[in-house]
Motif scaffolding. Sequence first.
Motif, PDB file in Angstrom:
ATOM      1  N   TYR A 127      55.742  68.692  39.589  1.00 32.16           N
ATOM      2  CA  TYR A 127      56.219  67.333  39.182  1.00 32.16           C
ATOM      3  C   TYR A 127      55.937  67.378  37.679  1.00 32.16           C
ATOM      4  O   TYR A 127      56.225  66.011  37.347  1.00 32.16           O
ATOM      5  N   ILE A 128      55.860  68.163  36.891  1.00 33.49           N
ATOM      6  CA  ILE A 128      56.008  67.997  35.339  1.00 33.49           C
ATOM      7  C   ILE A 128      56.970  68.999  34.714  1.00 33.49           C
ATOM      8  O   ILE A 128      56.852  70.189  35.227  1.00 33.49           O
ATOM      9  N   TYR A 129      57.936  68.520  33.859  1.00 30.17           N
ATOM     10  CA  TYR A 129      58.737  69.292  33.357  1.00 30.17           C
ATOM     11  C   TYR A 129      58.938  69.028  31.737  1.00 30.17           C
ATOM     12  O   TYR A 129      58.609  67.777  31.229  1.00 30.17           O
ATOM     13  N   LYS A 130      59.379  69.783  30.884  1.00 27.52           N
ATOM     14  CA  LYS A 130      59.781  69.455  29.546  1.00 27.52           C
ATOM     15  C   LYS A 130      61.137  68.950  29.271  1.00 27.52           C
ATOM     16  O   LYS A 130      62.072  69.537  30.048  1.00 27.52           O
ATOM     17  N   GLY A 131      61.300  68.128  28.397  1.00 29.65           N
ATOM     18  CA  GLY A 131      62.532  67.394  28.235  1.00 29.65           C
ATOM     19  C   GLY A 131      62.581  66.648  26.941  1.00 29.65           C
ATOM     20  O   GLY A 131      61.547  66.883  26.166  1.00 29.65           O
ATOM     21  N   ARG A 132      63.638  65.908  26.573  1.00 30.10           N
ATOM     22  CA  ARG A 132      63.679  65.392  25.199  1.00 30.10           C
ATOM     23  C   ARG A 132      63.914  63.969  25.639  1.00 30.10           C
ATOM     24  O   ARG A 132      64.391  63.296  26.396  1.00 30.10           O
ATOM     25  N   TYR A 133      62.865  63.189  24.881  1.00 33.86           N
ATOM     26  CA  TYR A 133      62.866  61.646  25.038  1.00 33.86           C
ATOM     27  C   TYR A 133      63.507  60.884  23.861  1.00 33.86           C
ATOM     28  O   TYR A 133      63.040  61.005  22.607  1.00 33.86           O
ATOM     29  N   THR A 134      64.418  60.127  24.131  1.00 31.28           N
ATOM     30  CA  THR A 134      65.014  59.186  22.833  1.00 31.28           C
ATOM     31  C   THR A 134      64.982  57.846  23.352  1.00 31.28           C
ATOM     32  O   THR A 134      65.503  57.524  24.574  1.00 31.28           O
ATOM     33  N   GLY A 135      64.279  56.896  22.989  1.00 32.97           N
ATOM     34  CA  GLY A 135      64.361  55.672  23.650  1.00 32.97           C
ATOM     35  C   GLY A 135      63.364  54.822  22.894  1.00 32.97           C
ATOM     36  O   GLY A 135      62.989  55.155  21.644  1.00 32.97           O
ATOM     37  N   GLN A 136      63.265  53.604  23.522  1.00 35.35           N
ATOM     38  CA  GLN A 136      62.301  52.510  22.497  1.00 35.35           C
ATOM     39  C   GLN A 136      60.699  52.740  23.346  1.00 35.35           C
ATOM     40  O   GLN A 136      60.586  52.900  24.335  1.00 35.35           O
ATOM     41  N   THR A 163      61.895  53.069  17.927  1.00 33.70           N
ATOM     42  CA  THR A 163      62.506  54.332  18.408  1.00 33.70           C
ATOM     43  C   THR A 163      61.998  55.458  18.301  1.00 33.70           C
ATOM     44  O   THR A 163      61.193  55.618  17.424  1.00 33.70           O
ATOM     45  N   VAL A 164      61.849  56.074  19.443  1.00 32.16           N
ATOM     46  CA  VAL A 164      60.562  57.455  19.607  1.00 32.16           C
ATOM     47  C   VAL A 164      61.907  58.370  19.917  1.00 32.16           C
ATOM     48  O   VAL A 164      62.804  58.203  20.723  1.00 32.16           O
ATOM     49  N   GLU A 165      62.087  59.646  19.040  1.00 30.75           N
ATOM     50  CA  GLU A 165      62.843  60.677  19.462  1.00 30.75           C
ATOM     51  C   GLU A 165      61.986  61.918  19.388  1.00 30.75           C
ATOM     52  O   GLU A 165      61.340  62.266  18.400  1.00 30.75           O
ATOM     53  N   GLU A 166      61.614  62.461  20.704  1.00 35.98           N
ATOM     54  CA  GLU A 166      60.735  63.599  20.339  1.00 35.98           C
ATOM     55  C   GLU A 166      60.826  64.390  21.847  1.00 35.98           C
ATOM     56  O   GLU A 166      61.444  63.827  22.864  1.00 35.98           O
ATOM     57  N   GLU A 167      60.498  65.721  21.806  1.00 34.83           N
ATOM     58  CA  GLU A 167      60.166  66.611  22.736  1.00 34.83           C
ATOM     59  C   GLU A 167      59.113  66.126  23.328  1.00 34.83           C
ATOM     60  O   GLU A 167      57.849  66.027  23.027  1.00 34.83           O
ATOM     61  N   ASN A 168      59.220  65.894  24.912  1.00 34.74           N
ATOM     62  CA  ASN A 168      58.018  65.414  25.703  1.00 34.74           C
ATOM     63  C   ASN A 168      58.066  66.085  26.848  1.00 34.74           C
ATOM     64  O   ASN A 168      58.754  66.749  27.467  1.00 34.74           O
ATOM     65  N   ILE A 212      55.338  61.949  29.490  1.00 32.07           N
ATOM     66  CA  ILE A 212      53.693  61.845  29.658  1.00 32.07           C
ATOM     67  C   ILE A 212      53.101  62.625  28.484  1.00 32.07           C
ATOM     68  O   ILE A 212      52.038  63.137  28.771  1.00 32.07           O
ATOM     69  N   SER A 213      53.847  62.841  27.595  1.00 33.96           N
ATOM     70  CA  SER A 213      53.256  63.402  26.293  1.00 33.96           C
ATOM     71  C   SER A 213      53.953  63.020  24.956  1.00 33.96           C
ATOM     72  O   SER A 213      54.817  62.366  25.091  1.00 33.96           O
ATOM     73  N   ARG A 214      53.237  63.075  24.065  1.00 40.68           N
ATOM     74  CA  ARG A 214      53.440  62.760  22.521  1.00 40.68           C
ATOM     75  C   ARG A 214      53.475  64.001  21.564  1.00 40.68           C
ATOM     76  O   ARG A 214      52.490  64.726  21.876  1.00 40.68           O
ATOM     77  N   SER A 215      54.224  64.103  20.957  1.00 36.39           N
ATOM     78  CA  SER A 215      54.044  65.503  19.995  1.00 36.39           C
ATOM     79  C   SER A 215      54.034  65.053  18.415  1.00 36.39           C
ATOM     80  O   SER A 215      54.032  65.778  17.646  1.00 36.39           O
ATOM     81  N   THR A 216      54.211  63.695  18.226  1.00 36.33           N
ATOM     82  CA  THR A 216      54.238  63.142  16.668  1.00 36.33           C
ATOM     83  C   THR A 216      52.982  62.995  16.220  1.00 36.33           C
ATOM     84  O   THR A 216      52.839  62.203  14.829  1.00 36.33           O
ATOM     85  N   PHE A 217      51.844  62.876  16.859  1.00 28.08           N
ATOM     86  CA  PHE A 217      50.608  62.346  16.269  1.00 28.08           C
ATOM     87  C   PHE A 217      49.631  63.261  17.252  1.00 28.08           C
ATOM     88  O   PHE A 217      49.990  63.774  18.272  1.00 28.08           O
TER      89      PHE A 217
END
Length: 680
Positions: A127-136, A163-168, A212-217
């Motif tokens: 139920y978890i996969y890697k993708g790219r999030y762009t959004g608010q 706005t957040v844009e990152e691989e999540n 469900i993850s963040r990579s910029t901090f």
Amino acid sequence: MTNTNEPRKQNMNRKFYITTPIYYVNARPHIGHAYTTIACDTVARRQRMLGTDTFFLTGTDEHGQKIERAAQAAGKTPQQFTDEVAGEFRALWQRMGISNDDFIRTTEERHKKRMQELFRRIRDNGYIYKGRYTGQYCFSDELYVDGAKPGDPCPICGRPTETVEEENYFFKLSAFQDKLLELYANPDFIRPETRRNEVISFVRSGLRDQSISRSTFSWGIPVPDDPKHVIYVWFDALANYITAIGFGSTDAGEQETFEKYWPADVHMIGKEIVRFHCVYWPAFLLAAGLPLPKAIMAHGWLLFEESKMSKSRGNIVRTETILDVLGTDALRYFLLREVVFGQDGSFSFDALVQRYNSDLANGLGNLASRTLTMINRYFKGEVPYPSHAATRTAADDVVREKAEWTMSECSQFFTDYQFSAALESIWIRLIATVDKYIVENEPWALGEKQDEDSRSRLATVLYTSAEALRIATALAHPVIPDATAKIWVQMGLGDIKKFDLSTLKWGQLHLGTKLGNIEPVFPRADKSAVERMQQMEDQQRGSTVEEAKIVAPQPPAAQPAVMAPAIPSADRGKITIDDFAKIELRVGVVKVAERVPKADKLLRLEIDIGTEVRQVVAGIAEAYAPETLVGRKVVIVANLAPRKLRGLESNGMIVAASPEGGKPVLTGFLEDVPVGARLK
Ligand code: ME8
């Protein structure tokens, strides 16, 4: 573990697990946090009194960018900062005698390891996969705002999203739509119904997968096998409900604790975090193959000066102020009696003192002291027994019937978390009836007579009153534990915690029970109590107005702060020039200055800042007479969110130096400066 000294009873075959939200440590605790904690503590105490094996959990939510930013603004490392604020929450709960069985901090090793285990499990289940999030994203609520455009407000707090844009890593929330809707078919799963309906319509409108993850901090729990990412703070936080009781532990004892208490009987929360608890949390658990909590109970907001009490609005009331002046029981009683659980309710010091005096000092307190004092006086401090059936009257039976009715309806109200109705029943149905009974039967007049019938009647009246007092005291104990424990001792009944509430019935008060020392439990509060509390709060708020210190920068409206370069650790605690530029300092001239009635420290100012005239409420009244200020140039923080002080909207903050132990000194200029000039 804290406060585990509650004696456990024999009949422990039932279990009850209750939780509060874990509170963010970016803000000091206030009575909004105390509200949920008090409600849970009341339920936990009642369950223990009924002989149920109870586990009550609270704690603190310490990861995420919001906390990282708050620590930076305070010039501390996140760990130092979270240690301090978590310590304040823990100390406050201890001071209030909150009976939590554990206090979980999400920065503890036990939580981190077990959280990672939950992540692994869900990932292994596909139920978890890697993708790219762009959004608010809203940093204040740590919320991904689906479908929002740059600059759109957060649906919870109204602040602009970033706005957040990152691989999540993404969680397949969309896979659980049908299962969740099936779950909501049970009307008890989400309460009250308004919240249930909101959740159902949200889920029906379609669920999108959730980042469900963040990579910029980095202030968070590393994703297992991919430590560049930290786990999304809400996923991390929700897991506390299972990690605290042993999920994912390798220790057999802890595993047993988890098996015993999970699923939770109720997660108690405020209404703004319903979606996280009723949608995401059950979906995470389903994905991990774990049982679901039995119920989620969402209460409303405490409002102060007409808006939700919260740090960001600057309208909080500190719990300590009320504890210092009236004590814990007063706050507990007021919040649970005054506010209908599930709905919003206003807090005011006036209403608090009025309730305290009418219900506690004049109500229960007065019933206890007059009943017990008369038993002391007329029966040498021993509970009398109604001896002659002939001297009984219908009025005695009315008291007994009301007591029996109260016991039965109270039990239902408490089970349904209708605290206000339960207390209304104890006070209006029972205590008010006994008060009337005492007035009508005039035991003090009977006490003057020596004939046998009068003595017998006096014994009946005092026994009946004392028995009703005992029942009211037992029923109210989970809500006002300190005072009721004292009354119980004064009645000669020992430790109230040892009393089994499930056995409560009329007639258990034994003839000849020897009373203890009688002392008032709720001394009457005079009018100055309101003023004292208001002053204590104004001082707190005044000091933040007076201090010329730069407050934590709010995230900018459209600029994605997460994309900003990380601050090197040696410079942590410092702000960048961009941060400083967010604070709009302007020269203004005072047009009007006057005292704020009943607030020794506050002045109401009207300040012309070139483009407009602003009303500012400033805590400088002890340093400056209002008339000396008119025409004076001052510096104000012009882009501070408005807030209310003593009912007056303050639109900006006046800048002053605050010498240690001295009075504030306003900033000024040696040369002339035009009104409206910006300080950079
Ligand atoms: O939301 N009225 O933490 P938080 C009533 N860390 N209740 C209030 C209140 C008010 N004015 N203000 C606060 C978080 N509360 C997350 C929770 S749980 C896995 C993570 C209470 O510090 C109420 O219970 O913002 C609300 O839901 C909670 O504090 C929010 O605390």
